[in-house]
Design an enzyme around this catalytic site. Structure first.
Site, PDB file in Angstrom:
ATOM      1  N   ASP A 161       0.865  -1.172   0.000  1.00 31.70           N
ATOM      2  CA  ASP A 161       0.000   0.000   0.000  1.00 31.70           C
ATOM      3  C   ASP A 161       0.909   1.232   0.000  1.00 31.70           C
ATOM      4  OD1 ASP A 161      -2.084   1.774   0.026  1.00 31.70           O
ATOM      5  OD2 ASP A 161      -3.209   0.747   1.602  1.00 31.70           O
TER       6      ASP A 161
HETATM    7  C1  BGC Z   1      -5.098   3.249   0.052  1.00 35.50           C
HETATM    8  C2  BGC Z   1      -5.164   2.292  -1.116  1.00 35.50           C
HETATM    9  C3  BGC Z   1      -4.932   3.040  -2.403  1.00 35.50           C
HETATM   10  C4  BGC Z   1      -3.592   3.753  -2.324  1.00 35.50           C
HETATM   11  C5  BGC Z   1      -3.264   4.539  -3.571  1.00 35.50           C
HETATM   12  C6  BGC Z   1      -3.844   4.102   0.028  1.00 35.50           C
HETATM   13  O1  BGC Z   1      -3.896   5.116   0.976  1.00 35.50           O
HETATM   14  O2  BGC Z   1      -5.159   2.525   1.252  1.00 35.50           O
HETATM   15  O3  BGC Z   1      -6.420   1.650  -1.163  1.00 35.50           O
HETATM   16  O4  BGC Z   1      -4.979   2.150  -3.483  1.00 35.50           O
HETATM   17  O5  BGC Z   1      -3.635   4.671  -1.247  1.00 35.50           O
HETATM   18  O6  BGC Z   1      -4.099   5.636  -3.680  1.00 35.50           O
END
Ligand code: BGC
Length: 838
Positions: free
Chosen positions: A241
């Site tokens: 993530d």
């Molecule tokens: C989120 C993800 C997301 C990523 C990119 C993170 O903060 O938890 O679900 O895909 O950001 O935006």
């Protein structure tokens, strides 16, 4: 929709790969470079290998796009919790095909969706992004979505592995889950999607303690290697993530392949050093690289891949405002809508000629179409409920009444009330150097939310100056909400200051989206202007970039909420029909924080109660993604749960109200009567740990175990017709326990309709802890009025199995299982007994 692009033969048959062998022979630093993103949304290219840049994008509300395409409008879908209410894998397939088309239109190869974390607690901030509280329903729907998007050559990224069911301290907490619960509940949808062949998976921010091993998800070898790869055979890319990876050796050894975003991060040179020092093997690096190369082959980013064809030009894909896409989005939102109550046949509407309709509510004026956070997309339009109703109800006179705002913050200041000191429209921004000298000046003319990137690294902070017009005599409230350290003056008077500097955490906790306000109250006898001057921090959010963000809002003298409610009630009383659209808003539902409670914001309960009392013909429409308490639910004649409907808000609402499309949704979660009844009332970590103490009794299983009565149970939804169930037969299908249930359902109402036939199991009395009842399968059935349909629903072996802790494997307890079939988890119409032999 046919996203005709790229790979002409099934991508799964692509054999990896001589480029992988070539990749292995590359210099170490070049290999390692591939393992961190090139930017926020891109991976590095490597022309020697024929590898072009791979672009990733969020998901799951639509496809936002990469750096070049995210400013273009995207098809904005209903939230996943909405489309899950269709219980329909076929609809998920159509969503997958649409998302693939959107991805290709925007040059995206990997869509960061679906979310198969579960709705463990109704207050969860990302509840609307998840599919269901039930692992089986979430798994079945996610598999269909992933298969269809990937059939079109676009990778899905299943997320967030694992136990990202809370937003509070989400980058810190360690989830403690007993192993049986982990296997049977939280891993189950991931396992199903991996088995279906998903190409990428996202490791979560939080950590997991299981079986004596405690580590963050990106460093969890048991998760990323033992379970995911060795047991399940996952051959795709594990991506962290965004900003979740904090260290070098542990994630590289645990099985993480790709650090996002880039180009910074804890790998790079540090990982090269770790290999030289023998802490990480070069073989591990080769495996990571090979998986990225395989992904490239799958999405058509590797030249020389058999079957590769050039991507179709963006113009070949339907635009998000094309009739084709709008029609599908309307159908999705309408089909997702759940009829919670419909007394006296109020719905679908059958209005006399010339009827008067009062359309009421803050969300009728401004529908809340999507939740906040990383899933956010900019739609080409939001179909307006008033305009759609006027069109759908020819001859009726429809009037609109807000009935008060439900938002705590004031409205954003429009551009026509702002000017620079030189009299130009907008705000003046000055970039200041270390010595306070002005490095650069420019005007910002989009005051909606003031957010601009600051590339110059010699800029230490910014000064922002604007003249704000206060129109009319009376009390004006000005709200200035800066992100990070600030000093704010209004007409030379200090309104607030803080030296607390912030960084990337404001992106991760979404607080940049709703920063707390400083308020200045000004009473004036006539229209005048005030000068706002603010010195603001430049937020360095690592790979999310350097930016300044401040919200500028103002409340002008006008009617009070009480006056607006009075007006709305009067309009309801004098109309033939009242439609009240209430719900949550961008202050309520978002990634980054959990809700403090389940209350409808503002005075909306009062508004509904008074309108219902004023007009016995009232339809209440709930515009929310996650449960809110509806204390008047059984007082209102008709109530629809309309979700976060996406861009086709108005058109879907009109289709549902008129019955042009049957709202055939069934709740994928449980709606409580009262907050005190909720089995898992919050997801607050204690001392850094989040204990999943309810074990396997998640969602409706918990309600059953505690014998509590919800307002509407899991699986509930009335639709617009009535159904009768008969002739259930249950038989083993093939080898042993894999069974099937066959049942005949008859549409005994006056309209053609759609039914969701649900199959639940209850276990033998053998001393093994089980849910009182658990979902084993379901089927969607269409039947004309008066028609009967016989449907056969497979019950997979896994539905009977439990995770045997001693053997560390699945086992199939023999015995007599009750198979119960019906319209919801508590409206069970038929039952049969099935003898299971191992
Ligand atoms: C989120 C993800 C997301 C990523 C990119 C993170 O903060 O938890 O679900 O895909 O950001 O935006």
């Amino acid at each position: 929709m046919s996203p005709n692009h790229m790979v002409t033969e099934p991508a799964d048959t692509v054999t990896p790969l001589s480029p992988a062998a070539t990749a292995r022979s590359l210099p170490l630093d070049e290999k390692v470079r591939l393992l961190t993103g090139a930017g926020t949304w891109t991976l590095h290219s490597l022309p020697e290998l024929g590898l072009r840049t791979i672009t990733v994008s969020d998901g799951p509300i639509g496809v936002r796009g990469g750096d070049d395409t995210s400013s273009l409008p995207s098809a904005q879908l209903p939230a996943p919790s909405a489309t899950a209410a269709t219980w329909d894998p076929e609809i998920q397939r159509r969503i997958g095909t649409l998302m693939a088309s959107e991805a290709r239109r925007k040059g995206v190869d990997v869509v960061l969706a679906p979310v198969v974390n579960l709705q463990r607690t109704p207050v969860g901030g990302r509840h609307f992004e998840c599919l269901s509280e039930d692992p089986t329903l979430a798994a079945n729907l996610a598999v269909a979505f992933v298969e269809s998007i990937q059939a079109a050559g676009v990778a899905a990224c299943i997320k967030h592995f694992i136990a990202n069911e809370s937003e509070t301290e989400r980058t810190e907490y360690i989830a403690r889950i007993d192993e049986r619960t982990l296997r049977e509940v939280y891993l189950a949808p991931f396992e199903a999607v991996v088995e279906a062949g998903v190409w990428t998976l996202m490791a979560a921010y939080n950590g997991l303690a299981v079986g004596g091993v405690e580590a963050t998800s990106t460093e969890h070898e048991v998760l990323l290697t033992d379970i995911l790869r060795t047991e399940w055979g996952f051959d795709g890319v594990v991506v962290s993530d965004w900003l979740a990876t904090k260290t070098t050796d542990a994630p590289a050894n645990a099985g993480l392949d790709l650090v996002m975003p880039g180009p910074l991060g804890p790998w790079g040179d540090a990982l090269v050093d770790a290999v030289h020092a023998g802490r990480v093997s070069e073989a591990a690096i080769d495996e990571h690289v090979e998986r990225i190369v395989t992904l490239a082959a799958r999405v058509g980013a590797l030249s020389g891949t058999p079957g590769l064809v050039e991507p179709a030009p963006a113009g070949d894909f339907p635009a998000p405002d094309s009739p084709e896409v709008r029609g599908l989005l309307t159908e999705l939102a309408a089909r997702s809508t759940v009829v919670l109550r419909n007394e006296g046949g109020v719905l679908p509407l059958d209005l006399p000629a010339g009827a008067s309709v009062a359309l009421i509510g803050p969300n009728a004026v401004k529908p809340f179409t999507q939740g906040g956070g990383s899933a956010f997309v900019t739609p080409p339009l939001v179909a307006d409920p008033l305009a759609a109703l006027v069109e759908a109800l020819p001859g009726a006179s429809v009037t609109l009444h807000r009935g008060g705002t439900a938002e705590a913050t004031a409205p954003l200041v429009p551009l026509d009330r702002l000017s620079t000191p030189a009299g130009e429209p907008g705000l003046l921004v000055e970039l200041l150097g270390d010595d306070d000298g002005v490095l650069e000046q420019f005007a910002v003319t989009d005051p909606a939310r003031i957010w601009f990137p600051v590339q110059r690294t010699d800029a230490a902070r910014v000064r922002l100056v604007a003249e704000l017009e206060l129109p009319g005599a009376g009390r004006h409230e000005i709200e200035i909400a800066p992100v990070g350290a600030h000093r704010v003056l209004v007409d030379g008077e200090l309104v607030g200051e803080s030296e607390r500097r912030v960084g990337a955490e404001v992106v991760l906790d979404s607080s940049y989206a709703n920063p707390p306000s400083l308020t200045a109250v000004i009473d004036t006898d006539e229209t005048r202007s005030v000068t706002i001057a603010a010195e603001l921090q430049i937020v360095d959010a690592e790979s999310y970039g350097r930016f300044v963000r401040v919200h500028l809002r103002s409340r002008t003298p006008g009617r009070s909420v009480s006056e607006e409610i009075d007006d709305a009630v009067a309009a309801a009383a004098s109309s033939d029909l009242a439609i009240v659209v209430i719900g949550t808003n961008s202050e309520t539902e978002s990634e980054g924080w959990d809700r403090p409670n389940l209350a409808l914001p503002g005075r909306q309960n009062e508004l509904v109660r008074r309108v219902v009392a004023a007009n016995p013909r009232t339809v209440v429409v709930v515009n929310a993604g996650a449960p809110v308490i509806l204390p008047w639910l059984d007082e209102a004649p008709a109530v629809l749960w309309w979700w976060l409907p996406g861009q086709e808000a108005g058109t879907s609402l009109a289709a549902v109200l008129t019955g042009a499309i049957e709202p055939s949704g069934r709740l994928p979660w449980t709606l409580p009567v009262d907050e005190a009844d909720v089995p898992v009332p919050n997801g607050l970590p204690v001392g850094g740990y989040l204990d999943y103490i309810e074990g396997i009794h998640v969602g409706h299983r918990g309600w059953d175990r505690l014998a509590r009565t919800p307002a509407r149970e899991f699986g509930f939804g009335l639709g617009y017709t009535s159904w009768q169930y008969e002739a259930l037969s249950v038989a083993p299908a093939d080898a042993g326990a894999h069974a099937e249930a066959s049942v005949t359902v008859s549409n005994v109402g006056g309209r053609d309709g759609r039914e969701v036939v649900q199959v639940y199991l209850e276990g033998p009395d053998d001393g093994i802890e089980r849910p009182v009842r658990w979902l084993a399968g379901s089927a969607v059935v269409d039947a004309a009025a008066g028609a009967s349909v016989t449907v056969t629903i497979p019950i997979p072996r896994r539905a009977f199995e439990i995770w045997d802790l001693e053997r560390g494997d699945w086992s199939l307890p023999r015995g007599e299982y009750r198979v119960r079939v019906g319209r919801s988890s508590r409206d069970l119409r038929l039952e049969a007994v099935l003898q299971v032999h191992p």
